[in-house]
Motif scaffolding. Structure first.
Motif, PDB file in Angstrom:
ATOM      1  N   LEU A 402       0.819  -1.212   0.000  1.00 40.32           N
ATOM      2  CA  LEU A 402       0.000   0.000   0.000  1.00 40.32           C
ATOM      3  C   LEU A 402       0.852   1.262   0.000  1.00 40.32           C
ATOM      4  CD1 LEU A 402      -2.968  -0.861   2.347  1.00 40.32           C
ATOM      5  CD2 LEU A 402      -2.983  -0.578  -0.103  1.00 40.32           C
ATOM      6  N   ARG A 403       2.120   1.116   0.366  1.00 37.57           N
ATOM      7  CA  ARG A 403       2.964   2.317   0.388  1.00 37.57           C
ATOM      8  C   ARG A 403       4.005   2.313  -0.708  1.00 37.57           C
ATOM      9  NH1 ARG A 403       4.330   1.362   6.437  1.00 37.57           N
ATOM     10  NH2 ARG A 403       6.046   0.447   5.284  1.00 37.57           N
ATOM     11  N   LEU A 404       3.985   1.294  -1.579  1.00 36.59           N
ATOM     12  CA  LEU A 404       4.994   1.233  -2.650  1.00 36.59           C
ATOM     13  C   LEU A 404       4.860   2.445  -3.555  1.00 36.59           C
ATOM     14  CD1 LEU A 404       5.136  -2.356  -4.107  1.00 36.59           C
ATOM     15  CD2 LEU A 404       6.925  -1.111  -2.965  1.00 36.59           C
ATOM     16  N   SER A 405       5.996   2.951  -4.007  1.00 30.30           N
ATOM     17  CA  SER A 405       5.887   4.094  -4.905  1.00 30.30           C
ATOM     18  C   SER A 405       5.455   3.591  -6.275  1.00 30.30           C
ATOM     19  CB  SER A 405       7.213   4.822  -5.000  1.00 30.30           C
ATOM     20  OG  SER A 405       8.102   4.042  -5.724  1.00 30.30           O
ATOM     21  N   THR A 406       4.611   4.383  -6.923  1.00 26.76           N
ATOM     22  CA  THR A 406       4.051   3.972  -8.204  1.00 26.76           C
ATOM     23  C   THR A 406       5.154   3.758  -9.225  1.00 26.76           C
ATOM     24  OG1 THR A 406       2.446   5.631  -7.604  1.00 26.76           O
ATOM     25  CG2 THR A 406       2.060   4.468  -9.636  1.00 26.76           C
ATOM     26  N   SER A 407       6.189   4.592  -9.135  1.00 26.72           N
ATOM     27  CA  SER A 407       7.249   4.469 -10.141  1.00 26.72           C
ATOM     28  C   SER A 407       7.896   3.089 -10.029  1.00 26.72           C
ATOM     29  CB  SER A 407       8.291   5.553  -9.935  1.00 26.72           C
ATOM     30  OG  SER A 407       8.796   5.470  -8.626  1.00 26.72           O
ATOM     31  N   ASN A 408       7.950   2.589  -8.793  1.00 26.80           N
ATOM     32  CA  ASN A 408       8.506   1.264  -8.585  1.00 26.80           C
ATOM     33  C   ASN A 408       7.745   0.235  -9.382  1.00 26.80           C
ATOM     34  OD1 ASN A 408      10.628   0.583  -7.200  1.00 26.80           O
ATOM     35  ND2 ASN A 408       9.625   0.127  -5.280  1.00 26.80           N
ATOM     36  N   THR A1202      -4.886  -5.679  -5.276  1.00 29.61           N
ATOM     37  CA  THR A1202      -4.483  -4.431  -4.622  1.00 29.61           C
ATOM     38  C   THR A1202      -3.322  -3.796  -5.365  1.00 29.61           C
ATOM     39  OG1 THR A1202      -5.093  -5.404  -2.531  1.00 29.61           O
ATOM     40  CG2 THR A1202      -3.754  -3.435  -2.439  1.00 29.61           C
ATOM     41  N   ALA A1203      -2.345  -4.628  -5.735  1.00 27.80           N
ATOM     42  CA  ALA A1203      -1.159  -4.074  -6.397  1.00 27.80           C
ATOM     43  C   ALA A1203      -1.553  -3.410  -7.705  1.00 27.80           C
ATOM     44  CB  ALA A1203      -0.151  -5.183  -6.638  1.00 27.80           C
ATOM     45  N   GLU A1204      -2.570  -3.970  -8.387  1.00 26.56           N
ATOM     46  CA  GLU A1204      -2.967  -3.369  -9.663  1.00 26.56           C
ATOM     47  C   GLU A1204      -3.720  -2.062  -9.460  1.00 26.56           C
ATOM     48  OE1 GLU A1204      -5.173  -6.313 -11.732  1.00 26.56           O
ATOM     49  OE2 GLU A1204      -3.390  -7.361 -12.408  1.00 26.56           O
TER      50      GLU A1204
END
Length: 1573
Positions: A402-408, A1202-1204
């Protein structure tokens, strides 16, 4: 001998008290009876009254678990007390045998003590259940009395100078200590609960989980006995027989086991590690955090494991003792006896007691029971810890996601598959490692102890045997690693095979129409061939592993005993031989497991490495504007923190999910004027690399107005939205979100808007795997009026009406069963429904046709959102809507080109405005074109209907009896009787074995029987050899003791060694047979797998098309994926294990019965008990297994889901809700898994106790019938193995039962009818160039899809001239497409015929018929591979012919430009080409086959106007001399046709040329033309 309490030996007056009352030993013993009798007198009435009234207690459920202080200690002490009493009884009885007359006082008080102790614990349990502590006073008094009387006895013994060397003194001392401790426990209860002697007693409530009736997992709360035997599981397991176990039945987890609790534990220790490390780059150690969080349980489990392992060695030692003392008489020197007489009775030493065989038998039994209890407890603790750890890790990973940066995510550093692997594989690896980790330190100890004992028994030769085992252990490890590698490669092949199978099934209609099914079937078979080669290697390694397992102990025994015969002076006695045999059996298990454990340890290291990298990866940046800035008042910050979903707060508010619930990403700027909702100043933003994607952004979004962002593809419009949402990395600049206080007051009454959340509809639609309604409301409360308005605005009602359950239909994973437009509209509906001030819509019209776009714009955006005074930001390419915009932002190449109202732009930037105008005109033309066509949406709705219902028109699906799919798992119906559920599927087993081939089955059975017979022979020979007396003449029967002393020593030794050759031969044979059996089973499995898959594939490929209409694709694919995998890899191993353990148990029982036939009498009740245990367990286990499987999938899907949808979740600010849901899913899965493992423990404890009883009965029978010592050793050694294998029989049976379901499912497909490929004509009778003219006669044709269904075409008569262009039209469901299928004989033609060039097509072989006609289908189908494969899979055409076809289809230049030309790659489903291009490829495919008849089935439905014109032209020119039948959904496309056939509900109503039909005003054709225009 007369019975008397004090005995009446000659010359002693047992009843005299001359020396003082207490100096009479018998009186002291009698005094000891008093407390016991007192307790029994008091407690029995109370217990009976209590039990009588127990029925009146409602909901006793909780009280069960209310524990008094010192609860577990009391249980442990009571059990120890019982054991000591058993020793006391044994000592008394054995001493009694030494006396002249019976002295009851030696063992009677001990027996009464045993009964009293048992009563005390039952009594205590009942009082505790009733929570009535006052009654504990009775126990308190009992402990005091017992303590005093025993003290007197001990004092008298000490007086008479008896000491530790006497057993009775030790026992009495122990009892004094135990009674003292129990007294202390009792005093403690009084101290804590104050139930007596105190004014105000303590009121106690059960723990908070227990007040919650939903908690059904009681292991942590029940008493020690129920804990160790899993007694509390009984109702569940026995109840499963009556009705299946459902999720409701297993309830919730106790708080201590929930994922949240464990997550907090793990997170705290992880954070602690993080603070300790000085170096910020160095990641905190996950190992240490795991140890800090869960170390305690691991230590407990290891302790239990050590105790179990040490007790395990009692078995061999007791056997050795029993066998040794059977021979030697127990008569003890009389002189010795008088010396040990004190108080007129005999006192013995402890070694004397241990020489009594009956005592040893009882000890053996107790040791086994204890060992097994400890072992199962250890397993349970590790499994519970493992599950807790998995729950904690999953929560940690989820929080991180939930906190991963989108660019990642977008730069591909963290792919979805990596996340899925973390969730599905790495956490499970760690969980398994935890299950096995106590083995890591328990095994070395076990091995060392075993070797020491062997050395003690056999001397140096033992080391040789141990050496053999140690040398072969690395080989096992090697095989284990090889196995893992092979499994990987097998997996790759099976993925590949599945991909090809999926393609075939998706394009099955095309393959059948082109008669290509066999070619593609061969492609699958080729991959399957590679997979089978890999499977054979896998089978080979598996069988080697099984072989090593079985052969190592044999080799070790062989080496040891042969060397012993040659190097040791001493003869091998049966006692030593069988004790060492049992020891070897013990040693094998840890060595076999060691390789597995080491492998798992290595995997766990890798998993931790991956986890650690993931937890360290980039999170959303902490730029100042995202967090609270100092200038902001603390109050706002505080408000922020508590805003969000409070559901995560536990009832007592004990835990909060992390404090970063609502990170301050949007900063409020009080100074701003209130009419700007969002403002960006000097913004430079990037996706990870240092190059800025957006540069120099200065924009403002006015509050409550409609802002549009326009620009070319790829100019950064979507990025701008994401930058405002804080998803991009900021290089410099600020984003301000205004605090809108006005709104709070405005909407205070009915609606308070969620201030910091943004309703966001992403460009790529993202749906949850939930119902349509849940996707739209997205966690907001349901408001019917609002919901209805949103649905209408997005015109979703017609689509919802088509779904089987309306808006309660589950949308498949990633919205798999909806079209793009439908998915997009649901996402927009979600954004509209949410109650937020700001709505971001990212290109919501991209997948919609013009009508829908207009409707959505007018109703949804302009009316619904604007009426609500919401701020809307809309990214779009449709410039015709610019007139509605209040504010426009035009973008170009990552920066803002213009910003302002349309008027501003018109006056200031004429050029741009003119550019827009020309684009708008172009869009208007497209608009006209689109209105002509049947709109895209109607098509989508059609496909939706097809996805959910079968292929036929809806009119039929309604009146069809839905015999579609008789669910094959009908066992799950409640109506089915319980007996069905406990039946073993023998029929399927036979089916499976017969697929393997009878030769293999025969070989397997034969070799298995031979192997086990030889194994028994080895041990029997060993018994004969060791029992052969040195003075034995007849070798023929070694068990008769002859007394002849003539032989000298040499001959004795020679004779002793004469047994060796046979022993060696037998061992060699056994090793060879081990190899053969393991190979036959595995290769039987491979053969069965090969046959079953081959037959399945052929059956399905050749099934009639109707089969694919009524059978869901997923169901067919499941047979090829999950079920085939089970048949390939799991069944052979289960079968091997099952046959091995069953035969071992049977041979053991056989040997015991042979040694002591009396054993058979005891066997009957044991068998009955065993039968019921396995019967109940199998049913419950199957249900729990299903629950575990069915709860695991949603959990894994939830993570990838969720990741998507990260950006959407974060924009909506729904992180907390999603976390909550994830925790619920994890807990549900963990509950099922815990229950499953507890059920396994339930079974194992019971079968282990049964095994212990078998050992006891075998030992007792042997002692009483006093058989030959060698054979007794043999029998007992075998009895010991039974305990190990009984539970495996049941576990494997239940596994096999579950796995056989796969065979059953595959088998159910093997009975499908195939199409009739033969035909009544021979291929040779058909002319080579048929059909050369293309003349078609349809005579009285009647067609239906299935014999059960109504006809879809009724009595059609038509004639088509060679080379004529014919159009067929009619409303949806009128039978147009059915006619096209009739040409290919794909449907059931039950009357009439179609004659093409003089041949009735129904008589032709299908292959011939279908390969001579061409068809272009409505849905373009391409297969992965090369372009060549798609045009000409049979490889019969020259390249020139292919290029020519591509040229006609206007594709030549495009294909030329591709790398590889004709061999250019086509991805799965042809995704690398546009829909129009795919349709043109299908056209080219039809040209390649130069057939004189071409049928076009709605071929232009999915292409744009321009491509359609090309197609029409091409067909007219390239097919000028051929017959073309066009089935049209747009009547306009057949206005030039030479003949038009108009159908209505299955009959032909009009047939004439198009101009003639148009001339008739009232003809159906002209009506169709008018309505469609």
């Amino acid at each position: 001998m007369a019975l008397s309490f004090c005995g009446n030996d000659r010359g002693s007056n047992a009843y005299s008290v001359d020396k003082g009352v207490l100096d009479n030993g018998c009186f002291v013993d009698a005094l000891n009876l008093v407390p016991h009798v007192f307790l029994l007198f008091i407690t029995f009435p109370i217990l009976f009254i209590g039990w009588g009234s127990q029925s009146s207690k409602v909901q006793i459920h909780h009280n069960t678990w209310l524990h008094f202080p010192g609860h577990s200690l009391r249980w442990i002490l009571t059990f120890t007390l019982l054991f000591v009493h058993v020793c006391e009884i044994a000592e008394g009885i054995v001493s009694n045998t030494q006396m002249e007359s019976n002295h009851l006082h030696l063992f009677m008080p001990a027996l009464m003590g045993f009964i009293a102790a048992t009563t005390s614990v039952v009594y205590y349990h009942n009082i505790e259940t009733a929570n009535f502590p006052k009654l504990l006073l009775a126990l308190f008094i009992y402990w005091i009395l017992a303590f005093i009387t025993k003290m007197i006895k001990l004092w008298k013994f000490a007086d008479a100078s008896l000491g530790v060397q006497h057993l009775r003194f030790c026992i009495t001392a122990l009892l004094v200590v135990l009674y003292g401790l129990l007294m202390a426990v009792e005093i403690n209860v009084i101290r804590v609960r104050k139930y007596v002697f105190f004014a105000n007693p303590q009121k106690v409530k059960p723990a908070e989980d227990l007040q919650d009736l939903g908690v059904r997992f009681l292991q942590p709360f029940v008493n020690l006995l129920s804990k160790s035997t899993y007694w509390w599981m009984n109702p569940l397991i026995i109840g499963a027989h009556k009705r299946p176990i459902e999720l409701k039945k297993i309830g919730k987890l106790p708080i201590a086991m929930r994922a949240l609790t464990n997550y907090m534990r793990l997170k705290d220790s992880y954070e602690e590690q993080r603070q300790k490390t000085e170096d910020p780059d160095k990641s905190p150690s996950i190992w240490k955090s795991m140890y800090r969080a869960f170390g305690g349980s691991i230590l407990l489990s290891s302790t239990l494991r050590y105790m179990a392992d040490l007790l395990g060695f009692a078995g061999p030692l007791c056997i050795s003792g029993i066998v040794e003392h059977l021979d030697s008489s127990t008569e003890i020197d009389r002189t010795n006896k008088t010396a040990n007489m004190t108080f007129g009775v005999y006192f013995m030493s402890s070694t004397e007691l241990l020489q009594n065989t009956s005592v040893l038998a009882v000890l053996l039994f107790l040791a086994l029971v204890l060992q097994r209890t400890f072992l199962q407890a250890s397993y349970y603790v590790t499994i519970e810890t493992g599950i807790n750890l998995r729950g904690a890790l999953l929560a940690m990973i989820y929080n991180k996601i939930l906190r991963l940066s989108t660019s990642n995510m977008s730069m591909g550093e963290m792919t979805l598959s990596q996340i899925n692997n973390l969730v599905a594989i790495e956490t499970n690896q760690l969980m398994w490692f935890l299950f096995l980790c106590p083995n890591l330190w328990a095994m070395p100890v076990q091995i060392i102890m075993g070797v020491i004992l062997l050395y003690y028994l056999l001397g140096d030769s033992a080391l040789i045997g141990a050496g053999v085992i140690l040398l072969l252990a690395p080989v096992q490890y090697l095989i284990a690693t090889k196995l893992a590698d092979t499994q990987k490669s097998t997996l790759d092949y099976s993925t590949d095979r599945l991909k090809k199978t999926t393609e075939i099934l998706k394009g099955i209609k095309l393959l059948k129409l082109y008669a290509w099914e066999n070619i593609f079937c061969d492609r699958v078979e080729e991959t399957r061939g590679k997979e089978l080669t890999s499977l054979k290697t896998f089978a080979l390694y598996t069988s080697m592993s099984i072989f090593m397992n079985a052969a190592i102990p044999i080799a070790a025994v062989l080496a040891t005993f042969v060397t012993h015969a040659y190097i040791e002076e001493v003869r091998l006695s049966p006692a030593k031989a069988f004790a060492s045999l049992a020891l070897f059996h013990i040693l094998v298990t840890p060595l076999f497991l060691l390789s597995t454990v080491v492998r798992f340890a290595v995997k766990a290291l890798v998993s931790v490495q991956k986890l650690s990298e993931f937890l360290q990866s980039d999170e959303l940046g902490d730029d100042s504007w995202r967090n609270t800035e100092m200038s902001m008042s603390l109050e706002v910050g505080k408000k922020y923190k508590h805003h969000g979903d409070t559901k995560t707060i536990n009832r007592k508010g004990r835990y909060r999910m992390d404090n970063y619930e609502q990170p301050m990403r949007r900063q409020l700027r009080p100074t701003e004027t209130e009419d700007v909702a969002v403002q960006v100043n000097d913004g430079f933003f990037t996706w990870g690399s240092n190059l800025s994607t957006l540069s120099d952004i200065n924009i403002r979004i006015p509050t409550g107005q409609l802002t549009m962002i326009v620009g070319q593809v790829g100019c950064g419009k979507s990025s701008l939205l994401l930058a405002m949402l804080g998803e991009m990395q900021t290089i410099s600049g600020k984003v301000y979100w205004s605090n809108l206080p006005g709104y709070e007051i405005l909407f205070d009454g009915s609606i308070s808007k969620n201030r910091y959340s943004v309703a966001y509809a992403a460009q790529k639609s993202w749906l949850l795997n939930a119902t349509v309604e849940e996707n739209i409301t997205f966690g907001s409360p349901f408001n019917k009026q609002r919901y209805k308005a949103v649905i209408d605005a997005c015109s979703l009602q017609p689509d919802i009406d088509l779904l089987p359950f309306g808006d309660q239909t589950e949308i498949g994973e990633r919205g798999i069963n909806l079209s793009g437009g439908q998915r997009q509209r649901i996402c927009v509906a979600r954004a509209l429904y949410q109650n937020t001030n700001i709505v971001f819509l990212d290109d919501p019209f991209s997948a919609l046709d013009i009508h829908l776009s207009d409707h959505l714009m007018q109703e949804g955006i302009l009316k619904f959102l604007q009426d609500d005074k919401r701020t809307v930001v809309l990214v779009t390419h449709k410039l015709q809507y610019l007139i509605h915009a209040d504010w426009i932002i035009a973008m170009k190449d990552g920066s803002v080109l213009r910003e302002g109202t349309l008027k501003d732009i018109q006056t200031h930037d004429v050029e741009l405005y003119e550019h827009w105008k020309t684009l708008m005109n172009r869009q208007d033309q497209e608009l006209e074109k689109e209105t002509e066509m049947e709109s895209q949406t109607t098509l989508e709705r059609k496909t939706l209907r097809r996805a959910f219902y079968s292929r036929e028109a809806k009119s039929q699906t309604d009146d069809e009896d839905e015999e579609e799919e008789v669910e094959e798992d009908d066992d799950d119906n409640m109506s089915t009787t319980t007996s069905r559920r406990s039946k073993i599927p023998w029929k399927m087993c036979c089916r499976y074995l017969s697929s393997g081939g009878f030769l293999m089955v025969f070989l397997m059975v034969l070799s298995k029987l031979a192997k086990h017979s030889v194994m028994v022979a080895i041990d029997y020979w060993l018994a004969a050899w060791t029992s052969s007396n040195p003075h034995n003449q007849s070798l023929a029967d070694p068990f008769i003791n002859a007394t002849n002393y003539t032989k000298n020593d040499d001959t004795q030794i020679a004779e002793h060694r004469s047994y060796v050759p046979v022993f060696i031969i037998l061992c060699g044979a056994a090793i060879a047979l081990c190899l053969i059996t393991s190979l036959t089973v595995e290769f039987l499995g491979v053969a069965a797998a090969t046959n079953l898959h081959h037959n399945l594939l052929n059956k399905i490929i050749h099934a009639p098309i109707r089969f694919f209409d009524v059978t869901p694709l997923g169901q067919i694919l499941n047979r090829f994926s999950a079920d085939t995998n089970i048949i390939d890899q799991h069944i052979p191993q289960t079968l091997e294990s099952l046959t091995r353990s069953t035969l071992l148990c049977l041979s053991a029982i056989g040997v015991i019965a042979f040694v002591t036939p009396a054993f058979l009498i005891a066997l009957v009740p044991l068998m009955v008990a065993f039968y019921f245990i396995q019967k109940y367990f199998r049913v419950a286990s199957k249900d729990l297994q299903d629950l575990d499987d069915s709860t695991q999938l949603p959990l894994l899907c939830y993570f990838s889901e969720t990741a998507e949808g990260l950006t959407t979740i974060r924009a909506f600010r729904h992180e907390a809700r999603f976390k909550q849901r994830m925790l619920e899913l994890t807990d549900t899965n963990n509950t099922a898994y815990l229950f499953l493992s507890a059920a396994n423990r339930w079974l194992e404890v019971r079968t282990d106790y049964l095994g212990a009883v078998i050992v006891l009965t075998a030992a007792v029978a042997a002692i009483w019938t006093s058989s030959q010592s060698g054979l007794v050793g043999l029998g007992l050694t075998y009895a010991l193995t039974v305990t190990n294998y009984l539970n495996w029989v049941v576990r494997n049976l239940s596994d096999l039962e579950v796995q056989m379901a796969a065979v059953k499912k595959v088998n159910s497909f093997l009975s499908t009818e195939s199409e009739n490929y033969e035909g009544s004509m021979d291929v040779s009778q058909v002319p080579k160039d048929w059909p050369q003219h293309g003349e078609i006669k349809i005579q009285d044709l009647c067609v239906r899809y299935d014999t059960m269904l109504k006809p879809v075409l009724k009595h059609i008569n038509a004639y088509i001239n060679p080379g004529q262009k014919v159009g067929i039209c009619g409303r949806t469901g009128s039978g147009k497409s059915s006619l096209s299928l009739a040409f290919f004989n794909m449907v059931d033609v039950f009357e009439g015929k179609i004659v093409i060039d003089g041949i009735d097509i129904c008589k032709l072989p299908l292959q011939t018929l279908r390969s001579r006609l061409s068809i272009i289908l409505q849905d373009p189908v391409l297969f992965s591979g090369s372009i060549r494969l798609n045009l000409d899979p049979e490889c019969t055409c020259t390249d020139d012919r292919l290029w020519e076809a591509l040229e006609i289809a206007q594709l030549k230049n495009m294909v030329k430009a591709l790398p590889g030309g004709l061999d250019a790659v086509v991805t799965e489903g042809g995704e690398n080409f546009s829909v129009g291009q795919r349709q043109l490829f299908c056209l080219a495919r039809a040209f390649v086959r130069k057939s004189s008849i071409l049928i076009m089935d709605e071929a232009t439905a999915s292409i744009d106007m321009a491509t359609e014109n090309i197609l029409q032209k091409v067909v007219m020119t390239a097919f000028a001399d051929r017959t073309v039948v066009t089935i049209a959904h747009l009547v306009s496309s057949i206005l030039e046709a030479e003949q038009v056939l108009v159908f209505e509900s299955g009959t032909l109503v009009e047939s004439d040329s198009a101009p003639n039909l148009l001339a008739q005003e009232d003809s159906l054709f002209s009506i169709l033309v008018r309505t469609h225009k």
